[in-house]
Enzyme design. Structure first.
Site, mmCIF file in Angstrom:
data_model
loop_
_atom_site.group_PDB
_atom_site.id
_atom_site.type_symbol
_atom_site.label_atom_id
_atom_site.label_comp_id
_atom_site.label_asym_id
_atom_site.label_seq_id
_atom_site.Cartn_x
_atom_site.Cartn_y
_atom_site.Cartn_z
ATOM 1 N N ARG A 186 2.973 5.960 -3.219
ATOM 2 C CA ARG A 186 4.121 6.780 -3.612
ATOM 3 C C ARG A 186 4.378 6.688 -5.117
ATOM 4 O O ARG A 186 4.764 7.675 -5.745
ATOM 5 C CB ARG A 186 5.352 6.338 -2.814
ATOM 6 N N ARG A 210 -6.907 1.508 17.656
ATOM 7 C CA ARG A 210 -6.659 0.060 17.534
ATOM 8 C C ARG A 210 -6.344 -0.601 18.873
ATOM 9 O O ARG A 210 -6.442 -1.823 18.976
ATOM 10 C CB ARG A 210 -5.532 -0.199 16.513
ATOM 11 N N SER A 259 7.202 8.766 12.213
ATOM 12 C CA SER A 259 6.075 8.601 11.288
ATOM 13 C C SER A 259 6.548 8.823 9.864
ATOM 14 O O SER A 259 7.041 9.904 9.521
ATOM 15 C CB SER A 259 4.963 9.599 11.631
ATOM 16 N N LYS A 303 0.831 -1.206 0.000
ATOM 17 C CA LYS A 303 0.000 0.000 0.000
ATOM 18 C C LYS A 303 0.868 1.260 0.000
ATOM 19 O O LYS A 303 0.634 2.183 -0.776
ATOM 20 C CB LYS A 303 -0.931 -0.032 1.225
ATOM 21 N N ASP A 360 1.602 -1.299 11.728
ATOM 22 C CA ASP A 360 0.311 -1.748 11.188
ATOM 23 C C ASP A 360 0.025 -3.222 11.493
ATOM 24 O O ASP A 360 -1.076 -3.708 11.247
ATOM 25 C CB ASP A 360 0.271 -1.534 9.666
#
Ligand code: S3P
Length: 449
Positions: free
Chosen positions: A44, A367, A186, A39, A336
């Site tokens: 990108r 989450r 990040s 993903k 993730d």
């Protein structure tokens, strides 16, 4: 060997209910699985292709809803992108600084990557005005993490709650370079600033507290940008203005999608699966290290380099798992995969501790809360921590009604847990999986049968 019964029902509000009934005994998973494209790399490739000079060819693009959002935003700003498919997508780039002012709001859907990375490009387009938004989840996710550094560069951005929530309005400017010390590891923040630095005269540097995924750095270099990286300080500098040239991109399979099968193969007794063509970029392989710590039987085969990214086939055989503690620099390298790691921990002996993962609270859902609640409904022992979870494994799960909270990774994690659960598990709003893995339930049905 009896199979699990998996049925999907569409509800009147068009949400999907997934019902999984595990057989009383004998379910094991066997086979080879091809997973969809990465993903992060798909986003990108579309973005850099759109702003480069010349044509970009993309093989293996993820056809999930998130990259579709990226494609439609850049089409609305003048990039010509052929019909999305996995074989070959052609992007006719319009050149850096040439994104057209769209006549409508740009909608990033559920995709934080689309919105945050795009902001860096929009903010650095002098004289053009843009408005951006997203779905219910994205409109509640923090944007100040990118708005603030962009404002330091001179960007003009307005939005609700002190310019921190979408919808956002952007008046493009010629920006000035900065050295930004990000408080969080990040890749979305890092990439946003690097993309803003592309059109900005001088050296723009981002330093992060731990290394996040480096796909932007790899791809920006491949497209011709001048980048210098200091691994000792987790810093990356881009020199602008840059010129990008269209490239051929081959997107490897997404390790975040592979992770569901790696955990499934590890926890369903008697299983052996090979997940093919998985991107194993070291900034993404925290999940492999965590599963190894838990005693999972995982082997990398056929390791190779494809278009600037390391790739391997991954074999997993079921084994008995033990608990582990994960915290610190490994967290951004598996951010993730923590929902599915939590599922592995439920089937491991001992208490697994996950810390330093407060970022999970601002993903597509919270989450930490959602995984703890849903797994506990099934009979697990999960305690929420402010920045993670404490999971005591070894309790048997019992089928019940659970809910994805419209979060793709939660939907798929719960489906894997259901394979080792007695009775019937019903996953509400399971259609969320299509954000990153539209074929997930078909593949699941195929390998359990
Ligand atoms: C992504 C970075 C990660 C990840 C997201 C995709 C990217 O977010 O959670 O799914 O493509 O840059 P953060 O970098 O904000 O942690």
């Amino acid at each position: 060997m009896s199979a699990a019964v998996i049925t999907q029902e569409t509800q009147t509000d068009l949400s999907q209910k997934l019902i999984i009934q595990r057989p009383h005994f004998g379910l094991s998973l066997q086979g080879r699985i091809r997973i969809p494209g990465d993903k992060s790399i798909s986003h990108r490739a579309l973005m850099l292709g759109a702003i480069a000079q010349g044509e970009t060819e993309i093989q293996g693009l993820l056809l999930g809803e998130d990259p579709r959002s990226t494609a439609s935003c850049f089409q609305a700003m003048g990039a010509e992108i052929s019909e999305l498919n996995t074989d070959l997508v052609k992007v006719k780039g319009i050149g850096l600084g040439n994104l057209q002012e769209p006549i409508d709001v740009l909608n990033a859907g559920n995709s934080g990557t689309t919105l945050r990375l795009m902001l860096g490009l929009l903010a650095s387009h002098p004289g053009r005005f843009f408005t951006v938004t997203g779905d219910h989840s994205l409109r509640s996710r923090p944007m100040s993490r990118v708005v603030k550094p962009l404002q330091e560069m001179g960007a003009q951005i307005w939005g609700r709650k002190g310019n921190s929530l979408a919808p956002l309005a952007i008046q493009g400017q010629a920006l000035k370079p900065i050295h930004y010390h990000s408080p969080i590891a990040s890749a979305q923040v890092k990439s946003c600033i690097l993309l803003a630095g592309l059109a900005t005269e001088g050296k723009t540097t981002v330093t992060e507290p731990a290394l996040s995924r480096d796909h932007s750095e790899r791809m920006l270099r491949a497209f011709g940008a001048e980048l210098s990286i200091d691994p000792d300080t987790n810093s990356v500098t881009i020199t602008g203005p840059a010129q990008l040239y269209g490239q051929k991109v081959i997107v490897p399979g997404d390790i975040s999608s592979a992770a569901f099968w790696l955990v499934a193969g590890a926890i369903v007794p008697g299983s052996e699966l090979v997940v093919e063509n998985v991107g194993v970029n070291p900034t993404r392989t925290g999940i492999l290290e965590a599963l190894a710590m838990m005693g999972a039987d995982i082997q990398l085969e056929n390791q190779r380099e494809v278009a600037g990214e390391p790739v391997a086939d991954i074999r997993v055989r079921s084994s008995s798992l033990k608990s582990c503690t994960i915290a610190g620099d490994i967290i951004p390298r598996m951010i993730d995969e923590i929902p599915i790691l939590a599922v592995a921990a439920v089937f491991a002996q001992g208490t697994t501790i996950i810390r330093d993962a407060e970022e999970l609270r601002v993903k597509e859902s919270d989450r930490i809360t959602v995984m703890a609640q849903q797994l506990n409904k099934m009979g697990a022992k999960v305690t929420e921590l402010p920045d993670g979870m404490e999971i005591t494994g070894g309790t048997a799960l019992v089928g019940t009604d659970v809910d994805s909270h419209t979060d793709h990774r939660i939907a798929m994690s719960l489906a894997i847990a259901a394979l080792v659960t007695t009775g019937i598990t019903t996953i509400h709003r399971a259609e969320a999986a299509a954000i990153s893995y539209p074929d997930f339930f078909n593949t699941l049905t195929a390998i359990v049968n």
